[in-house]
Enzyme design. Structure first.
Site, PDB file in Angstrom:
ATOM      1  N   HIS A 111       0.922  -1.121  -0.028  1.00 36.52           N
ATOM      2  CA  HIS A 111      -0.166   0.029   0.255  1.00 36.52           C
ATOM      3  C   HIS A 111       0.936   1.003  -0.065  1.00 36.52           C
ATOM      4  CE1 HIS A 111      -2.917   2.941   1.785  1.00 36.52           C
ATOM      5  NE2 HIS A 111      -3.771   2.162   1.465  1.00 36.52           N
TER       6      HIS A 111
ATOM      7  N   ASP B 159       2.759  -4.606   8.038  1.00 38.37           N
ATOM      8  CA  ASP B 159       1.731  -3.869   7.937  1.00 38.37           C
ATOM      9  C   ASP B 159       0.494  -4.682   7.962  1.00 38.37           C
ATOM     10  OD1 ASP B 159      -0.546  -2.324   7.255  1.00 38.37           O
ATOM     11  OD2 ASP B 159       0.031  -1.915   5.132  1.00 38.37           O
TER      12      ASP B 159
ATOM     13  N   GLN C 131      -4.719  -5.328   6.734  1.00 37.80           N
ATOM     14  CA  GLN C 131      -5.608  -6.232   6.221  1.00 37.80           C
ATOM     15  C   GLN C 131      -5.627  -7.545   6.935  1.00 37.80           C
ATOM     16  OE1 GLN C 131      -7.992  -5.490   3.960  1.00 37.80           O
ATOM     17  NE2 GLN C 131      -7.180  -3.364   3.492  1.00 37.80           N
TER      18      GLN C 131
ATOM     19  N   LYS D 164     -10.785  -0.851   9.685  1.00 31.29           N
ATOM     20  CA  LYS D 164     -10.996  -2.269   8.992  1.00 31.29           C
ATOM     21  C   LYS D 164     -11.220  -3.313  10.133  1.00 31.29           C
ATOM     22  CE  LYS D 164      -7.605  -0.379   5.776  1.00 31.29           C
ATOM     23  NZ  LYS D 164      -8.132   0.092   4.375  1.00 31.29           N
TER      24      LYS D 164
ATOM     25  N   CYS E 244      -4.705   2.347  -3.734  1.00 31.03           N
ATOM     26  CA  CYS E 244      -3.304   2.880  -3.031  1.00 31.03           C
ATOM     27  C   CYS E 244      -2.315   2.087  -3.265  1.00 31.03           C
ATOM     28  CB  CYS E 244      -3.807   3.178  -1.552  1.00 31.03           C
ATOM     29  SG  CYS E 244      -4.937   4.428  -1.344  1.00 31.03           S
TER      30      CYS E 244
HETATM   31  C1  LIG Z   1      -2.735  -2.793   3.512  1.00 31.63           C
HETATM   32  C2  LIG Z   1      -2.992  -1.672   3.760  1.00 31.63           C
HETATM   33  N1  LIG Z   1      -2.244  -0.746   4.515  1.00 31.63           N
HETATM   34  C3  LIG Z   1      -2.307   0.564   5.082  1.00 31.63           C
HETATM   35  C4  LIG Z   1      -3.556   1.003   4.836  1.00 31.63           C
HETATM   36  C5  LIG Z   1      -3.911   2.325   5.389  1.00 31.63           C
HETATM   37  O1  LIG Z   1      -4.961   2.558   6.234  1.00 31.63           O
HETATM   38  P1  LIG Z   1      -5.359   3.718   6.801  1.00 31.63           P
HETATM   39  O2  LIG Z   1      -5.517   4.600   5.741  1.00 31.63           O
HETATM   40  O3  LIG Z   1      -6.250   3.543   7.987  1.00 31.63           O
HETATM   41  O4  LIG Z   1      -4.154   4.404   7.545  1.00 31.63           O
HETATM   42  C6  LIG Z   1      -4.612   0.339   4.190  1.00 31.63           C
HETATM   43  C7  LIG Z   1      -6.080   1.023   4.089  1.00 31.63           C
HETATM   44  O5  LIG Z   1      -6.451   0.946   2.771  1.00 31.63           O
HETATM   45  C8  LIG Z   1      -4.410  -0.947   3.889  1.00 31.63           C
HETATM   46  O6  LIG Z   1      -5.181  -1.426   3.097  1.00 31.63           O
END
Ligand SMILES: Cc1ncc(COP(=O)(O)O)c(C=O)c1O
Length: 413
Positions: A130, A207, A210, A233, A371
């Protein structure tokens, strides 16, 4: 397609759905099929009520009032940290930092841990990150002259362990990898990644944005150095994220943001820092959001993450069979070990057109680059449509999606 046997008979999805008031809403006059959980999940009454209770009965700022309400809210906020600690099986509450979201948590690590890196040191990420696990390291590269290496993935979306092995050497100081891809659903081989990184002296950040809603995560078992996730999420509120870090590492890192609550002493000449975790929580923290997050964790824990995962695996199998029968359907990301996330294309239809047309049928999916623009380039697509499932989704909603995709095909011929 209802002849596909369900692997779980004692999972009362309708009872769980009843906990989520929004699921009985309609969208565009149709029953809602909410299949955009990867972007943000809906909230159960347990979360809504926990936040509401705080606002209605004892809300005050934390860590500063000498009166009953502030003490009670502070206790609830710190209890939430303990709930997160248990959820991740961290050793100590000092290792749990509340942030605004996962993005902020990853920026914190890139900024503060990054201060220890020298020109020529390397950080490795993967092709399926991401943007929030790409851009902070690019900022660090500009600031400190580090190198950023990108571990390739297979055409199916698997983490390529041999390629990773070839990229590891003693210049690698950080391996920052997604635990589960938001686009492909791929579950990366987390324990192996850590073992191999530690063998060359590199730290590992996962990270887990998900991951935490689909599987049990044990940071001691993984032995990772940092782990991040985001509350919204995980059926919790937006406005809160979590950074887990090993205590010794967090202790050695400089603060990320300066202000109230993160200091021990302040004079105009010099300030000193508070102990963990306060050192990394400058300013008024996300108080009710932490309380809501803890309620969300209690909620999924009461159902059982293994049972949720089994339900979602069942849905994934059903959805792949059902959708594969739709003309022009092509799944993007078919790693054998994956969560219930299906990115797809449908002939020549643009992902935004797919999402817009099926919205008219009450179906919510995400469309675009998610993203993850470099991953779109890797997979040779401009974007995808993505159906991402959660604990309350049903086979009927997959049928609704499939029928809506037939309408897209009818329009695009
Ligand atoms: C794999 C992953 N990392 C990070 C994020 C970022 O999450 P946030 O926007 O809540 O910081 C997302 C959100 O779509 C994601 O899917």
């Amino acid at each position: 397609m209802n002849d596909i046997p369900s692997t779980q008979t004692n999972y009362d999805v309708e009872a769980y759905r009843a906990d989520f008031p929004i699921l009985s809403e309609t969208m565009r006059g149709k029953p809602l099929a909410y299949l955009d959980n990867g972007a943000s999940a809906q909230k159960p009454l347990q979360v809504i009520n926990a936040m509401r209770d705080c606002f209605e009965h004892c809300y005050a700022n934390v860590h500063r009032g000498a009166y009953d309400f502030s003490e009670r809210t502070t206790a609830a906020y710190e209890d939430s940290r303990e709930t997160v600690r248990k959820f991740l099986n961290a050793r100590s509450e000092k290792e749990i930092i509340f942030a605004k979201n996962a993005t902020e948590a990853m920026n914190l690590v890139a900024y503060s841990f990054g201060k220890s890196l020298q020109p020529g040191d390397k950080v490795l990420i993967t092709e399926m990150e991401h943007h929030s696990n790409i851009v902070p390291w690019q900022l660090l590269r500009e600031e400190r002259g580090i190198e950023l290496g990108v571990i390739p993935i297979s055409d199916e979306g698997e983490f390529l362990i041999d390629a990773y092995k070839d990229m590891l050497d003693d210049r690698v100081k950080m391996v920052a990898v997604t635990h589960v891809s938001n686009v492909l659903g791929t579950i990366t081989p987390a324990k192996k990644i850590v073992e191999m990184a530690h063998a060359v002296g590199a730290k590992v950040l996962f990270d887990g944005s998900q991951a935490v809603m689909h599987m049990t995560v044990d940071v001691q078992d993984l032995d990772c150095d940092f782990y991040t996730f985001t509350g919204h999420k995980l059926y919790g509120p937006n406005g809160i994220g979590v950074l887990y870090g090993k205590e010794a590492l967090l202790d050695a890192m400089p603060p990320f943001l300066g202000g109230g609550d993160m200091i021990a002493t302040v004079t105009f000449e010099k300030s000193t820092w508070a102990e963990l975790p306060a050192k990394f929580e400058a300013g008024t923290p996300p108080i009710t959001e932490a309380i809501g997050l803890a309620a969300a964790i209690d909620y999924v824990s009461a159902i059982g993450l293994e049972r949720i995962a089994a339900h979602e695996r069942d849905l994934l199998t059903y959805a792949m069979q059902r959708l594969s029968a739709v003309d022009n359907f092509r799944a993007i990301g078919t790693a054998p070990n994956k969560t219930a996330v299906i990115s797809f294309s449908l002939g020549e239809a643009h992902p935004h057109d797919i999402a817009t047309i099926i919205d008219q049928q009450g179906v919510a999916v995400r469309a675009g680059h998610h993203c993850a623009e470099p991953l779109m380039n890797r997979m040779g697509v401009v974007g995808t449509a993505r159906a991402s499932m959660g604990l309350y989704n049903t086979r009927a909603e997959i049928d609704q999606l499939a029928a809506a995709l037939d309408k897209v095909n009818a329009i695009f011929g």
